[in-house]
Scaffold this motif. Structure first.
Motif, PDB file in Angstrom:
ATOM      1  N   LEU A  80      43.007  36.467  44.661  1.00  0.00           N
ATOM      2  CA  LEU A  80      41.860  37.106  44.012  1.00  0.00           C
ATOM      3  C   LEU A  80      41.073  36.107  43.175  1.00  0.00           C
ATOM      4  O   LEU A  80      39.861  36.256  42.988  1.00  0.00           O
ATOM      5  CB  LEU A  80      42.329  38.279  43.138  1.00  0.00           C
ATOM      6  CG  LEU A  80      42.835  39.502  43.912  1.00  0.00           C
ATOM      7  CD1 LEU A  80      43.528  40.481  42.970  1.00  0.00           C
ATOM      8  CD2 LEU A  80      41.687  40.198  44.640  1.00  0.00           C
ATOM      9  N   LYS A 121      37.136  35.304  43.532  1.00  0.00           N
ATOM     10  CA  LYS A 121      36.286  35.333  42.341  1.00  0.00           C
ATOM     11  C   LYS A 121      35.435  34.080  42.235  1.00  0.00           C
ATOM     12  O   LYS A 121      34.216  34.142  42.002  1.00  0.00           O
ATOM     13  CB  LYS A 121      37.179  35.481  41.100  1.00  0.00           C
ATOM     14  CG  LYS A 121      36.448  35.500  39.772  1.00  0.00           C
ATOM     15  CD  LYS A 121      36.367  34.145  39.092  1.00  0.00           C
ATOM     16  CE  LYS A 121      37.711  33.584  38.739  1.00  0.00           C
ATOM     17  NZ  LYS A 121      37.588  32.283  38.009  1.00  0.00           N
ATOM     18  N   THR A 162      34.483  42.265  47.378  1.00  0.00           N
ATOM     19  CA  THR A 162      35.745  41.541  47.267  1.00  0.00           C
ATOM     20  C   THR A 162      36.500  41.472  48.590  1.00  0.00           C
ATOM     21  O   THR A 162      36.920  40.394  49.041  1.00  0.00           O
ATOM     22  CB  THR A 162      36.639  42.209  46.202  1.00  0.00           C
ATOM     23  OG1 THR A 162      35.949  42.180  44.953  1.00  0.00           O
ATOM     24  CG2 THR A 162      37.966  41.483  46.083  1.00  0.00           C
ATOM     25  N   THR A 212      47.502  45.934  30.873  1.00  0.00           N
ATOM     26  CA  THR A 212      46.464  46.113  31.895  1.00  0.00           C
ATOM     27  C   THR A 212      45.132  46.485  31.258  1.00  0.00           C
ATOM     28  O   THR A 212      44.081  45.920  31.611  1.00  0.00           O
ATOM     29  CB  THR A 212      46.887  47.195  32.900  1.00  0.00           C
ATOM     30  OG1 THR A 212      48.102  46.793  33.542  1.00  0.00           O
ATOM     31  CG2 THR A 212      45.812  47.413  33.959  1.00  0.00           C
ATOM     32  N   ILE A 230      41.748  44.209  31.304  1.00  0.00           N
ATOM     33  CA  ILE A 230      40.448  44.700  31.791  1.00  0.00           C
ATOM     34  C   ILE A 230      39.368  44.484  30.743  1.00  0.00           C
ATOM     35  O   ILE A 230      38.263  43.997  31.045  1.00  0.00           O
ATOM     36  CB  ILE A 230      40.542  46.186  32.170  1.00  0.00           C
ATOM     37  CG1 ILE A 230      41.422  46.367  33.413  1.00  0.00           C
ATOM     38  CG2 ILE A 230      39.148  46.779  32.415  1.00  0.00           C
ATOM     39  CD1 ILE A 230      41.759  47.812  33.722  1.00  0.00           C
ATOM     40  N   VAL A 282      34.758  41.994  40.091  1.00  0.00           N
ATOM     41  CA  VAL A 282      35.756  42.888  40.709  1.00  0.00           C
ATOM     42  C   VAL A 282      37.055  42.154  41.043  1.00  0.00           C
ATOM     43  O   VAL A 282      38.131  42.585  40.616  1.00  0.00           O
ATOM     44  CB  VAL A 282      35.174  43.595  41.951  1.00  0.00           C
ATOM     45  CG1 VAL A 282      36.270  44.377  42.675  1.00  0.00           C
ATOM     46  CG2 VAL A 282      34.052  44.552  41.530  1.00  0.00           C
ATOM     47  N   PRO A 283      37.011  41.031  41.785  1.00  0.00           N
ATOM     48  CA  PRO A 283      38.279  40.339  42.020  1.00  0.00           C
ATOM     49  C   PRO A 283      38.922  39.808  40.747  1.00  0.00           C
ATOM     50  O   PRO A 283      40.155  39.759  40.628  1.00  0.00           O
ATOM     51  CB  PRO A 283      37.906  39.197  42.967  1.00  0.00           C
ATOM     52  CG  PRO A 283      36.433  39.040  42.827  1.00  0.00           C
ATOM     53  CD  PRO A 283      35.903  40.402  42.512  1.00  0.00           C
ATOM     54  N   LEU A 325      40.515  42.796  39.074  1.00  0.00           N
ATOM     55  CA  LEU A 325      41.668  43.214  39.865  1.00  0.00           C
ATOM     56  C   LEU A 325      42.852  42.278  39.643  1.00  0.00           C
ATOM     57  O   LEU A 325      44.010  42.683  39.765  1.00  0.00           O
ATOM     58  CB  LEU A 325      41.311  43.239  41.356  1.00  0.00           C
ATOM     59  CG  LEU A 325      40.444  44.411  41.823  1.00  0.00           C
ATOM     60  CD1 LEU A 325      40.066  44.241  43.288  1.00  0.00           C
ATOM     61  CD2 LEU A 325      41.158  45.742  41.618  1.00  0.00           C
ATOM     62  N   ARG A 326      42.540  41.022  39.318  1.00  0.00           N
ATOM     63  CA  ARG A 326      43.628  40.086  39.017  1.00  0.00           C
ATOM     64  C   ARG A 326      44.063  40.197  37.558  1.00  0.00           C
ATOM     65  O   ARG A 326      45.244  40.355  37.265  1.00  0.00           O
ATOM     66  CB  ARG A 326      43.180  38.644  39.297  1.00  0.00           C
ATOM     67  CG  ARG A 326      44.293  37.665  38.961  1.00  0.00           C
ATOM     68  CD  ARG A 326      43.863  36.223  38.893  1.00  0.00           C
ATOM     69  NE  ARG A 326      44.951  35.437  38.325  1.00  0.00           N
ATOM     70  CZ  ARG A 326      44.835  34.177  37.967  1.00  0.00           C
ATOM     71  NH1 ARG A 326      43.691  33.537  38.098  1.00  0.00           N
ATOM     72  NH2 ARG A 326      45.873  33.524  37.454  1.00  0.00           N
TER      73      ARG A 326
END
Length: 293
Positions: A29, A33, A48, A207, A211, A264-265, A268-269
């Protein structure tokens, strides 16, 4: 986070193990990115998963792990320094302000200081990683040590710190958001009554913190990627140089949303990655407390 009786070497080791666990789990990811951040104008990738698919189809699945050696080499000192310095700064600021427990404001201050300290270790590894991930550099470097040698030979040893200022802002902002939020999130969750419950709480808090930190820091990450791949020509000022002017340049030429290319990637990572970091870190510290302390 660990209490004040946890020695620095323990928090350092726990951070190193946590960092390597996170990068091995989610590295592809990061490649996606970077590719998306380096695209100027209309992107050839429709999101992605389209980017993942095209990299595999055109360059092979192994390309998703190209440049992984620098972050693996970096993750141990980087994450170790992140958590160990965050713990050390936390003790310092609590003592200075006469607080027994960290407040959200102190956690934000502590995280910012940890991010600043972490930046000094990160930049050379980040520069090599970005150069190896960039499709335009695919034929220039035959791996990590070839990249290191050629950067020093052709650009000078100080070129390894190109993008330091943007990297510093990225880490200050990410750490402030991450550490500043996880304490508040964990305090709002149902208290854990078991090891599994505690692990779930750490995963949730980490998490959410990841984010939030990613949302705050992505514009500086876009700038950092541009700065570290911009050609350096003697006598010319690079288009992307200092962080804040580069932010305005990108927003003016490509629109504000360009500052969130690769978000997004990245999220997500670093969303789940933030959870993995916190879970592994606290698990290692827990082993020390149970079997060694």
């Amino acid at each position: 986070m660990p209490s004040d009786d946890i020695p620095f070497p323990v928090t350092f080791t726990a951070g190193a193990i946590a960092g390597i666990s996170e990068v091995l789990s989610l590295y592809p990811l990061d490649v996606v990115k970077t590719r998306m951040q380096l695209t100027v104008g209309k992107s050839e990738y429709n999101g992605t998963f389209d980017c993942l698919k095209k990299i595999v189809q055109r360059e092979g699945a192994s390309r998703l792990y190209r440049g992984i050696l620098p972050p693996v080499m970096m993750e141990a000192p980087k994450r170790a320094l992140k958590f160990a310095s965050n713990d050390a700064y936390g003790k310092y600021w609590r003592n200075l302000f006469g607080k027994k427990e960290s407040t959200p404001a102190l956690s934000l201050l502590t995280g910012s200081c940890a991010g600043f300290t972490e930046s000094f270790v990160v930049v050379p590894f980040e520069l090599m990683k970005i150069r190896l991930q960039d499709v335009n550099n695919a034929s220039k470097y035959n791996g990590t040590f070839d990249c290191l040698s050629k950067v020093i030979k052709h650009e000078g040893i100080f070129a390894l710190y190109n993008g330091f200022e943007a990297t510093m802002w990225r880490h200050v902002v990410w750490n402030a958001g991450y550490f500043g939020l996880i304490q508040k999130v964990r305090g709002s969750l149902q208290p854990a009554t078991s090891k599994t419950g505690e692990m779930c709480n750490n995963l949730i808090a980490g998490t959410i913190g990841g984010i939030f930190g990613t949302f705050l820091s992505t514009p500086f990450d876009v700038v950092k990627s541009r700065v570290q791949t911009a050609p350096r020509i003697v006598g010319q000022v690079p288009k992307y140089n200092w962080a804040y002017p580069a932010l305005f340049t990108i927003a003016k030429e490509e629109g504000f949303t360009a500052l969130y290319k690769g978000f997004v990637p990245k999220v997500l990572r670093l969303g789940p990655g933030g959870g993995i970091l916190l879970v592994v870190f606290n698990s290692v510290v827990g082993v020390y407390q149970k079997y060694i302390a």
